[in-house]
Design a protein around this motif. Structure first.
Motif, PDB file in Angstrom:
ATOM      1  N   LEU A   1    -181.082 -27.970  -6.258  1.00  0.00           N
ATOM      2  CA  LEU A   1    -180.061 -29.014  -6.340  1.00  0.00           C
ATOM      3  C   LEU A   1    -178.829 -28.518  -7.090  1.00  0.00           C
ATOM      4  N   VAL A   2    -179.050 -27.794  -8.190  1.00  0.00           N
ATOM      5  CA  VAL A   2    -177.936 -27.259  -8.977  1.00  0.00           C
ATOM      6  C   VAL A   2    -177.089 -26.315  -8.126  1.00  0.00           C
ATOM      7  N   ALA A   3    -177.745 -25.396  -7.439  1.00  0.00           N
ATOM      8  CA  ALA A   3    -177.020 -24.419  -6.629  1.00  0.00           C
ATOM      9  C   ALA A   3    -176.274 -25.094  -5.479  1.00  0.00           C
ATOM     10  N   LYS A   4    -176.959 -25.970  -4.775  1.00  0.00           N
ATOM     11  CA  LYS A   4    -176.362 -26.620  -3.608  1.00  0.00           C
ATOM     12  C   LYS A   4    -175.180 -27.499  -3.998  1.00  0.00           C
TER      13      LYS A   4
ATOM     14  N   THR B   1    -172.353 -19.853  -3.093  1.00  0.00           N
ATOM     15  CA  THR B   1    -172.029 -19.002  -1.944  1.00  0.00           C
ATOM     16  C   THR B   1    -173.253 -18.229  -1.462  1.00  0.00           C
ATOM     17  N   LEU B   2    -174.412 -18.493  -2.061  1.00  0.00           N
ATOM     18  CA  LEU B   2    -175.639 -17.876  -1.566  1.00  0.00           C
ATOM     19  C   LEU B   2    -175.890 -18.338  -0.134  1.00  0.00           C
ATOM     20  N   PRO B   3    -176.438 -17.471   0.708  1.00  0.00           N
ATOM     21  CA  PRO B   3    -176.766 -17.895   2.074  1.00  0.00           C
ATOM     22  C   PRO B   3    -177.910 -18.901   2.056  1.00  0.00           C
ATOM     23  N   GLN B   4    -178.113 -19.561   3.181  1.00  0.00           N
ATOM     24  CA  GLN B   4    -179.187 -20.542   3.287  1.00  0.00           C
ATOM     25  C   GLN B   4    -180.534 -19.928   2.933  1.00  0.00           C
TER      26      GLN B   4
END
Length: 272
Positions: A222-225, A230-233
């Motif tokens: 949740l934090v990253a999203k 910019t991390l890939p899926q």
């Protein structure tokens, strides 16, 4: 721990098919540039051995007893709503890493060191084995940062609400889950809406539509999203499901996976 790495053309190293997943062939001991995983942990036991007799194992079993009793569908819904606000504290990635200097994981039978060491060791092992996948190095470094939930700044949640293997809520608890016997004390165990194979779900509904037990995986996802990573899926998938051992070790719950979930074969790279 396990890192699930979606296969891509740039992933280095040979792989062999293992059920639905691909397992990398790690470099040999003669390869000075590669990371070679040991056969046993620092306690002299095989990895993820939950039956070995020791004081540490008693701690691990007590952890899973509490986790299996308290992780309910309603609890997870409340936690996702509360922590999805992302209003606890703002700090850099490295500041979060430093918080883990004081964090131990009661669910892990293989580690007795601060979690910051685990993060650095994992990132370095991945860097050696996949030198061209810079996004994967970063993913390995931050995959367990959600364990800051144990810190008072983030609410000081109990261990059973932060670490350990994850599993779906809203359907039957698969028997491959570690210390499955303790689910009998979980309120959802006898709930007819939740105790069948599909429960509230349907065939191929997708992991994104499946409520997974609350902890550091989902929180870091949740934090990253929500912060526009910019991390890939693939990186987000790793972070969100790296503790979902019933799926990637035992092949449980595949009936809930969507075609998209199954569309990218996974490399199960085990870094002890």
């Amino acid at each position: 721990m396990a890192i699930l790495v979606p296969q891509s053309e740039n992933v280095t190293g040979d792989v062999v098919l293992d059920r639905r997943f691909l397992t990398p062939t790690l470099p040999s001991a003669a390869d000075a540039d590669g990371f070679v995983a040991p056969e046993i942990n620092s306690f002299g036991n095989t990895f993820r051995d939950y039956d070995a007799a020791s004081q540490g194992q008693k701690t691990v079993e007590e952890f899973y007893r509490l986790q299996h009793i308290n992780q309910t569908y309603d609890f997870v819904k409340r936690m996702r709503e509360e922590y999805g606000k992302l209003d606890k504290v703002e700090m850099s990635v490295w500041e979060c890493c430093e918080l883990l200097n004081d964090v131990m994981d009661d669910s892990d039978p293989d580690l007795d060191e601060p979690q910051i060491e685990h993060l650095l060791q994992t990132a370095e092992a991945i860097r050696k084995n996949y030198p061209d996948e810079d996004w994967l190095h970063l993913t390995a470094l931050i995959h367990d940062l959600g364990k800051v939930l144990l810190h008072p700044s983030f609410g000081g949640l109990p261990q059973w609400a932060v670490v350990g293997d994850t599993f779906p809520l809203g359907c039957a608890f698969d028997e491959t889950i570690v210390h499955h016997k303790y689910f009998k004390e979980n309120p959802d165990y006898n709930n007819p809406n939740y105790n069948t194979k599909y429960g509230i779900y349907s065939e191929g509904c997708g992991l994104d539509n499946t409520l997974i037990s609350w902890g550091h995986d989902d929180y870091m996802y949740l934090v990253a999203k929500e912060n526009g990573t910019t991390l890939p899926q693939a990186g987000l998938f790793i972070i969100r499901y790296h503790s979902f051992y019933p799926l990637h070790k035992a092949g449980a719950y595949t009936h809930l996976m969507s075609e998209e979930d199954k569309g990218e074969p996974q490399v199960a790279a085990y870094i002890q």
